[in-house]
Scaffold this active site. Sequence first.
Site, short mmCIF file in Angstrom:
data_model
loop_
_atom_site.label_atom_id
_atom_site.label_comp_id
_atom_site.label_asym_id
_atom_site.label_seq_id
_atom_site.Cartn_x
_atom_site.Cartn_y
_atom_site.Cartn_z
N LYS A 187 -2.40 2.06 -6.40
CA LYS A 187 -2.77 0.84 -5.69
C LYS A 187 -4.20 0.48 -6.09
CE LYS A 187 -2.98 -0.98 -0.95
NZ LYS A 187 -2.67 -0.72 0.46
N ASP A 220 -1.78 -2.45 11.77
CA ASP A 220 -1.09 -3.51 11.04
C ASP A 220 0.40 -3.16 10.91
OD1 ASP A 220 -0.85 -5.97 9.83
OD2 ASP A 220 -1.58 -5.31 7.87
#
Lengths: 461, 246
Positions: free
Chosen positions: A39, A131
Amino acid sequence: MNAPVLIAGFTLGPVVHRGGMAVLREVTHPDHPGPLLMKMPKLAEGEDPAAIVSFEMEQMILPRLTGPHVPKCYGTGHEPTPWIVMERIGGGSLLPMLKRLPRGADEVAALAAATADALDGLHRQGVVHLDVKPSNILRRGTEDGPMVLVDFGLSRAAMLPDLMEEEFRLPYGTAPYMAPEQIMGIRGDPASDLFALGVLMYFFVTGRRPFGDPQRMAELKERIWSDPVPPRALAPECPPWLQEVILRCLEPAPERRPASAAQLAFDLRNPEAVALGPRAEKLRRDPWSKRIQRRFHPDFQPQLRRKAAALPQRDAPIVAVALDLDDMSKEMSAALLDMVARLLAIRPNARVACLNVLRTNLLRPDNTLDREGRNKHVQRLLELRHWSAPLALPEYRLTHHVLEAVSAGGAILEYASQNRVDHLILGAKAGGITQRVLGSIPAEVARDAPCSVTIVRVREF
Amino acid sequence: MRIALLADIHANLEALDACLAHAAAQGAGRLVFLGDLVGYGANPVEVTARVRELAAGGAIVLRGNHDEAALTGPHNFSKLAAAAIRWTSTQLTPDARDFLAGLPISHEEEDRLYVHSEGSDPERWIYVTDATAARVSLEATEARLTFCGHTHSPALFGLTATEKLVAHRPAPDLMLPLLQPRRWLAVMGAVGQPRDGNPAACYGLLDTGASECAWMRVPYDIATAAQKIRAAGLPEFLAERLFTGT
């Protein structure tokens, strides 16, 4: 043919996903066989500079997390650009399910229970996700695999510096799922994740988001005082118990939500044990006058106080007490009750599950005993309630379960592991011939339990 | 490599010995003394001698305001601190005085700055108790990592990618990432007189390879250290506070 690009020994493969703030690439490494992802944040001109702060937060948190509910981290670095390498989770996210909403209550409850397990695993490590939404919930492997939470860029870890703390262009999060306290800039309450899971359950059961997808701050804040249309008004097949659980998660004040992710999972797996309050029966929103009162009257406004940061919900354990109703002396009954009461005194948010195992004989199934068996089941539930009455606990903190099984020890162990029990309490057995031959149940449970076990013994002299 | 960072020993021999033994067991291959070897406690000569020996073996030793005051007299000291430093002054041997007089104010190696108070103006003995003071220090130096003491309270400050300053109170015995390429200022607690409510001696353990740092807490024989303070006729509160870590 170009030479392969390497970062810290990882060979870069194709891009598999471009998100709002980061890019995911396939990578390989000779020492790590599994499918891996690297990532990297988007660092181009014009991107939000907070994206890198959020990425660095994830670089700090992910390597410190363990367990089946997070992707395993294989390394982080900042050259030539910041990166994290993690395990690639096979099963895909819940996002594609949004195309086929609403879903049945059973399916949603099972999905939410598995997600609550994952949140429990995270909260126990002192981390609040902040989240939680379908795209950040992945299934590990097959249909029954555990849920995996990804993307810790907005998360808060109690033990780590909070890099996002000073990012004042708040709120950061995903508008439909964000808890009221998050909107007010309070980061670190595990109950914020339960609110988000409540939004997800509501959305999946009704096909509608409870608070829409607001873009402006004033609209975001509406959820603090304006209650959503009850799920059953939109999806009549939603059972009252599930509405009770969903609306409890969507309470504006965090302390009115379930006391922990594990307790939420418990409710989702034990519908018959969910205490039904006015929330369960509600078919309309609160009257206009009540909503206005919550919005403007200081005495009725939900309190969103700033708590000490990201405390794991250690004060809200699930305590299970196993009672041998066939062979329990008065003294033992009192001693067990005393032990539970003492635990409750120091753990004010604990909930108690009272268990009894009704032995079934698989070798000689006898249909004529069916009626008697059923009566026995009911009778034992009554006895459990009678035993627990002196605890004087509200209904939602006290449940009673008669488990039918061949082996009492096995049934108790299975129950403890499925329901994420934190503490098992059992009475010691007086030594007898059966014990010497078969081994004692308390010893078996103490040896194999996934949690703490207290064996209560009555001192005789 | 693992480096032990020892600040504010304050003539507490029991606490120093406990931390040195603990650090050795943790594999610390290097010692950095972040100043204030003396003052408050009852063993200034013994502590100075011990640290001097370690310095001969390669340990870095820095000057603190109490080390300076023991030689030149207390300036801007509280009544308690002044009383203790006057007593300390009468105890120090010529050897101990020579050693303290020769201590540097700061030391830099690789990406690290070691200093007793803070980096912007070390000899003004400014306390880094908040984000503003931490920012002043971080902006005044080039070092990626600053390690200091002086406040007797563990704290970690960091500058984020957007130049925001975050403050964190480190939990005991937990390795915290000093994330690359960001800049950090770590305030070690005190070895010899903790004031954060935890009476256990505190020292820092830095892992340079992983760029991680822990604030280790070590139990030590407080009763003996306090009894020596009383026997020396030092103010009673200096003995009492060791038990409560205040």
